[in-house]
Write a protein that holds these residues in place. Structure first.
Motif, PDB file in Angstrom:
ATOM      1  N   LYS A  20       0.664  -1.250   0.088  1.00 19.40           N
ATOM      2  CA  LYS A  20      -0.017   0.062  -0.005  1.00 19.40           C
ATOM      3  C   LYS A  20       0.749   1.315  -0.124  1.00 19.40           C
ATOM      4  CE  LYS A  20      -3.855  -2.217   2.404  1.00 19.40           C
ATOM      5  NZ  LYS A  20      -4.829  -2.371   3.487  1.00 19.40           N
ATOM      6  N   PRO A  21       0.427   2.205  -0.494  1.00 22.88           N
ATOM      7  CA  PRO A  21      -0.981   2.374  -1.254  1.00 22.88           C
ATOM      8  C   PRO A  21      -0.763   1.943  -2.841  1.00 22.88           C
ATOM      9  CG  PRO A  21       0.266   4.528  -1.239  1.00 22.88           C
ATOM     10  CD  PRO A  21       1.045   3.719  -0.470  1.00 22.88           C
ATOM     11  N   ARG A  22      -2.052   1.247  -2.966  1.00 24.62           N
ATOM     12  CA  ARG A  22      -2.012   0.701  -4.404  1.00 24.62           C
ATOM     13  C   ARG A  22      -2.332   1.811  -5.496  1.00 24.62           C
ATOM     14  NH1 ARG A  22      -3.063  -4.919  -5.285  1.00 24.62           N
ATOM     15  NH2 ARG A  22      -1.689  -6.116  -3.924  1.00 24.62           N
ATOM     16  N   ARG A  23      -3.101   2.928  -4.975  1.00 25.46           N
ATOM     17  CA  ARG A  23      -3.499   3.937  -5.722  1.00 25.46           C
ATOM     18  C   ARG A  23      -2.718   5.253  -5.564  1.00 25.46           C
ATOM     19  NH1 ARG A  23      -4.610  -0.129  -8.196  1.00 25.46           N
ATOM     20  NH2 ARG A  23      -6.748  -0.962  -8.602  1.00 25.46           N
ATOM     21  N   LEU A  24      -1.466   5.243  -5.314  1.00 26.42           N
ATOM     22  CA  LEU A  24      -0.659   6.401  -4.799  1.00 26.42           C
ATOM     23  C   LEU A  24      -1.122   7.756  -5.834  1.00 26.42           C
ATOM     24  CD1 LEU A  24       1.372   7.982  -3.358  1.00 26.42           C
ATOM     25  CD2 LEU A  24       2.934   6.999  -4.807  1.00 26.42           C
ATOM     26  N   VAL A  25      -0.780   7.324  -7.200  1.00 25.31           N
ATOM     27  CA  VAL A  25      -1.047   8.315  -8.308  1.00 25.31           C
ATOM     28  C   VAL A  25      -2.435   9.125  -8.368  1.00 25.31           C
ATOM     29  CG1 VAL A  25      -0.286   9.141 -10.467  1.00 25.31           C
ATOM     30  CG2 VAL A  25       1.035   7.294  -9.156  1.00 25.31           C
ATOM     31  N   THR A  26      -3.217   8.051  -8.347  1.00 26.75           N
ATOM     32  CA  THR A  26      -4.592   8.577  -8.489  1.00 26.75           C
ATOM     33  C   THR A  26      -5.394   9.046  -7.510  1.00 26.75           C
ATOM     34  OG1 THR A  26      -4.976   6.244  -9.893  1.00 26.75           O
ATOM     35  CG2 THR A  26      -6.963   7.436  -9.127  1.00 26.75           C
ATOM     36  N   ASP A  27      -5.107   8.616  -6.266  1.00 24.90           N
ATOM     37  CA  ASP A  27      -5.737   9.346  -5.001  1.00 24.90           C
ATOM     38  C   ASP A  27      -5.187  10.472  -4.849  1.00 24.90           C
ATOM     39  OD1 ASP A  27      -7.231   6.944  -4.611  1.00 24.90           O
ATOM     40  OD2 ASP A  27      -5.909   6.198  -3.039  1.00 24.90           O
ATOM     41  N   ALA A  28      -3.830  10.636  -5.063  1.00 22.66           N
ATOM     42  CA  ALA A  28      -3.038  11.901  -4.875  1.00 22.66           C
ATOM     43  C   ALA A  28      -3.679  13.028  -5.878  1.00 22.66           C
ATOM     44  CB  ALA A  28      -1.702  11.983  -5.140  1.00 22.66           C
ATOM     45  N   ALA A  29      -3.896  12.461  -7.085  1.00 21.62           N
ATOM     46  CA  ALA A  29      -4.631  13.466  -8.254  1.00 21.62           C
ATOM     47  C   ALA A  29      -6.152  13.777  -7.606  1.00 21.62           C
ATOM     48  CB  ALA A  29      -4.796  12.633  -9.173  1.00 21.62           C
ATOM     49  N   ARG A  30      -6.730  12.869  -7.133  1.00 21.37           N
ATOM     50  CA  ARG A  30      -8.190  13.050  -6.440  1.00 21.37           C
ATOM     51  C   ARG A  30      -7.985  14.331  -5.473  1.00 21.37           C
ATOM     52  NH1 ARG A  30     -12.344  10.051  -8.178  1.00 21.37           N
ATOM     53  NH2 ARG A  30     -11.900   8.371  -9.438  1.00 21.37           N
ATOM     54  N   ARG A  31      -7.404  13.958  -4.481  1.00 16.68           N
ATOM     55  CA  ARG A  31      -7.021  14.957  -3.293  1.00 16.68           C
ATOM     56  C   ARG A  31      -6.775  16.405  -3.576  1.00 16.68           C
ATOM     57  NH1 ARG A  31      -4.432  12.999   1.710  1.00 16.68           N
ATOM     58  NH2 ARG A  31      -6.010  14.688   2.444  1.00 16.68           N
ATOM     59  N   LEU A  32      -5.790  16.299  -4.527  1.00 14.36           N
ATOM     60  CA  LEU A  32      -5.048  17.795  -5.030  1.00 14.36           C
ATOM     61  C   LEU A  32      -6.130  18.437  -5.565  1.00 14.36           C
ATOM     62  CD1 LEU A  32      -1.504  16.253  -6.055  1.00 14.36           C
ATOM     63  CD2 LEU A  32      -2.015  18.117  -4.230  1.00 14.36           C
ATOM     64  N   CYS A  33      -6.782  17.753  -6.660  1.00 14.77           N
ATOM     65  CA  CYS A  33      -8.089  18.419  -7.482  1.00 14.77           C
ATOM     66  C   CYS A  33      -9.009  19.035  -6.692  1.00 14.77           C
ATOM     67  CB  CYS A  33      -8.307  17.649  -8.431  1.00 14.77           C
ATOM     68  SG  CYS A  33      -7.068  17.521  -9.856  1.00 14.77           S
ATOM     69  N   ALA A  34      -9.319  18.144  -5.669  1.00 11.98           N
ATOM     70  CA  ALA A  34     -10.491  18.588  -4.605  1.00 11.98           C
ATOM     71  C   ALA A  34     -10.146  19.703  -3.825  1.00 11.98           C
ATOM     72  CB  ALA A  34     -10.730  17.293  -3.735  1.00 11.98           C
ATOM     73  N   ALA A  35      -8.773  19.723  -3.368  1.00 12.33           N
ATOM     74  CA  ALA A  35      -8.441  20.830  -2.514  1.00 12.33           C
ATOM     75  C   ALA A  35      -8.099  22.323  -3.284  1.00 12.33           C
ATOM     76  CB  ALA A  35      -6.872  20.454  -2.062  1.00 12.33           C
ATOM     77  N   ILE A  36      -7.884  22.095  -4.546  1.00 12.75           N
ATOM     78  CA  ILE A  36      -7.885  23.179  -5.466  1.00 12.75           C
ATOM     79  C   ILE A  36      -9.387  23.804  -5.572  1.00 12.75           C
ATOM     80  CG2 ILE A  36      -7.657  23.852  -7.925  1.00 12.75           C
ATOM     81  CD1 ILE A  36      -5.322  22.010  -8.382  1.00 12.75           C
ATOM     82  N   LYS A  37     -10.347  22.928  -5.767  1.00  8.03           N
ATOM     83  CA  LYS A  37     -11.640  23.442  -5.910  1.00  8.03           C
ATOM     84  C   LYS A  37     -11.888  24.064  -4.923  1.00  8.03           C
ATOM     85  CE  LYS A  37     -12.854  19.661  -9.202  1.00  8.03           C
ATOM     86  NZ  LYS A  37     -13.517  18.311  -9.265  1.00  8.03           N
ATOM     87  N   VAL A  38     -11.697  23.557  -3.710  1.00  2.72           N
ATOM     88  CA  VAL A  38     -12.230  24.236  -2.338  1.00  2.72           C
ATOM     89  C   VAL A  38     -11.459  25.649  -2.593  1.00  2.72           C
ATOM     90  CG1 VAL A  38     -11.861  24.327   0.266  1.00  2.72           C
ATOM     91  CG2 VAL A  38     -12.189  21.952  -0.947  1.00  2.72           C
ATOM     92  N   ASN A  39     -10.680  25.896  -2.669  1.00  2.78           N
ATOM     93  CA  ASN A  39      -9.995  27.389  -2.859  1.00  2.78           C
ATOM     94  C   ASN A  39     -10.746  28.042  -3.819  1.00  2.78           C
ATOM     95  OD1 ASN A  39      -7.949  27.397  -0.823  1.00  2.78           O
ATOM     96  ND2 ASN A  39      -6.531  25.940  -2.038  1.00  2.78           N
ATOM     97  N   LYS A  40     -11.565  27.794  -4.847  1.00  5.37           N
ATOM     98  CA  LYS A  40     -12.139  28.596  -5.643  1.00  5.37           C
ATOM     99  C   LYS A  40     -11.304  29.633  -6.293  1.00  5.37           C
ATOM    100  CE  LYS A  40     -16.567  27.936  -3.348  1.00  5.37           C
ATOM    101  NZ  LYS A  40     -17.817  28.555  -2.512  1.00  5.37           N
ATOM    102  N   PRO A  41     -10.161  29.266  -7.103  1.00  6.62           N
ATOM    103  CA  PRO A  41      -9.321  30.071  -7.601  1.00  6.62           C
ATOM    104  C   PRO A  41      -9.677  30.796  -8.785  1.00  6.62           C
ATOM    105  CG  PRO A  41      -8.749  27.885  -8.530  1.00  6.62           C
ATOM    106  CD  PRO A  41      -9.850  27.904  -7.331  1.00  6.62           C
ATOM    107  N   GLU A  42      -9.490  32.141  -8.777  1.00  3.70           N
ATOM    108  CA  GLU A  42      -9.966  33.003  -9.865  1.00  3.70           C
ATOM    109  C   GLU A  42      -9.604  32.796 -11.276  1.00  3.70           C
ATOM    110  OE1 GLU A  42      -8.673  37.088  -8.966  1.00  3.70           O
ATOM    111  OE2 GLU A  42      -9.739  37.259  -7.012  1.00  3.70           O
TER     112      GLU A  42
END
Length: 242
Positions: free
Chosen positions: A88-110
């Motif tokens: 583990k983690p079996r989905r390192l690259v995928t899970d990181a992409a999901r979490r990073l993109c989710a964090a970007i969305k939370v910030n609502k960049p201009e």
């Protein structure tokens, strides 16, 4: 610009950071240990090191790390050890992409944020009609069964293609597909194509890690180049192997 780089201490990630710093950008680097970065990079005043395992960072911290960033680049990969490939983690690259993109969305960049993913030529771009032989299909099916990192690379790219898509109002993406990676000390001429020009299974080309880092940095730095390759999965070869 300010860029967050994950997988920053890896062989390609270090080159990417060096190129971004040379371009004058501010870099936030997520690494498990700062000591894994070369001293020449580690002591750069525009580099800010975040010592952490990417998937162990809390959601709140992730939002803070991507806040104010113009781009996020992932050079994450699995270590070529038994534990690295099957543990583990079996989905390192995928899970990181999901979490990073989710964090970007939370910030609502201009403005739209660039997400640049290092992927592999072994993964087809399913948005295109990329040819594949029966023999290649058989080998790739075996890879999916026997090598979890291959599935991780496929799912990470699929997340960008199908869940973020081409018209996301917050995030634009590009998934860079290098062929067989080699080590070189200097940037050399390289070529970039929308799809593989040779079989990644039976006739693989080569590309240096420093060239991959150079191209990823150029995507982030050069808006004209970004407009050409956004929403795509460009394949990169060092020119000597084309």
């Amino acid at each position: 610009m300010t860029i967050l780089v994950v997988g920053a201490s890896g062989a390609t990630g270090q080159h990417l950071i060096a190129h971004l710093l040379k371009q004058g950008h501010t870099v936030r680097a997520v690494v498990r240990s700062a000591e894994r970065l070369p001293e020449s990079i580690r002591n750069d005043g525009n580099l800010f090191i975040i010592e952490a395992s990417i998937l162990e960072i809390s959601d709140t911290e992730m939002v803070e790390h991507v806040a104010g960033c113009d781009a996020v680049a992932s050079c994450l990969g699995h270590n070529l050890t038994f534990k690295g490939m099957y543990g583990k983690p079996r989905r390192l690259v995928t899970d990181a992409a999901r979490r990073l993109c989710a964090a970007i969305k939370v910030n609502k960049p201009e403005k739209r944020i660039k997400y640049v993913l290092m992927n592999t030529t072994g993964n087809r771009n399913r948005d295109l009609d990329e040819p594949i032989s029966f023999a290649e299909r058989c080998v790739i099916a075996l890879l999916r069964l026997l090598l979890p990192p291959h599935v991780d690379n496929e799912k990470a790219a699929d997340y960008l293609r199908t869940e973020l898509g081409q018209n996301n109002p917050i995030i634009q993406w590009s998934a860079v597909r290098p062929d067989s990676l080699i080590n070189e000390s200097e940037v050399t001429e390289y070529e970039v194509y929308p799809s593989p020009t040779r079989s990644p299974i039976f006739n693989a080309g080569k590309v240096s890690r420093i060239n991959v880092g150079h191209f990823m940095a150029a995507l982030i730095d050069n808006d004209d180049l970004w407009q050409k390759w956004k929403g795509q999965m460009p394949v990169i070869y060092s020119k000597m192997s084309s």
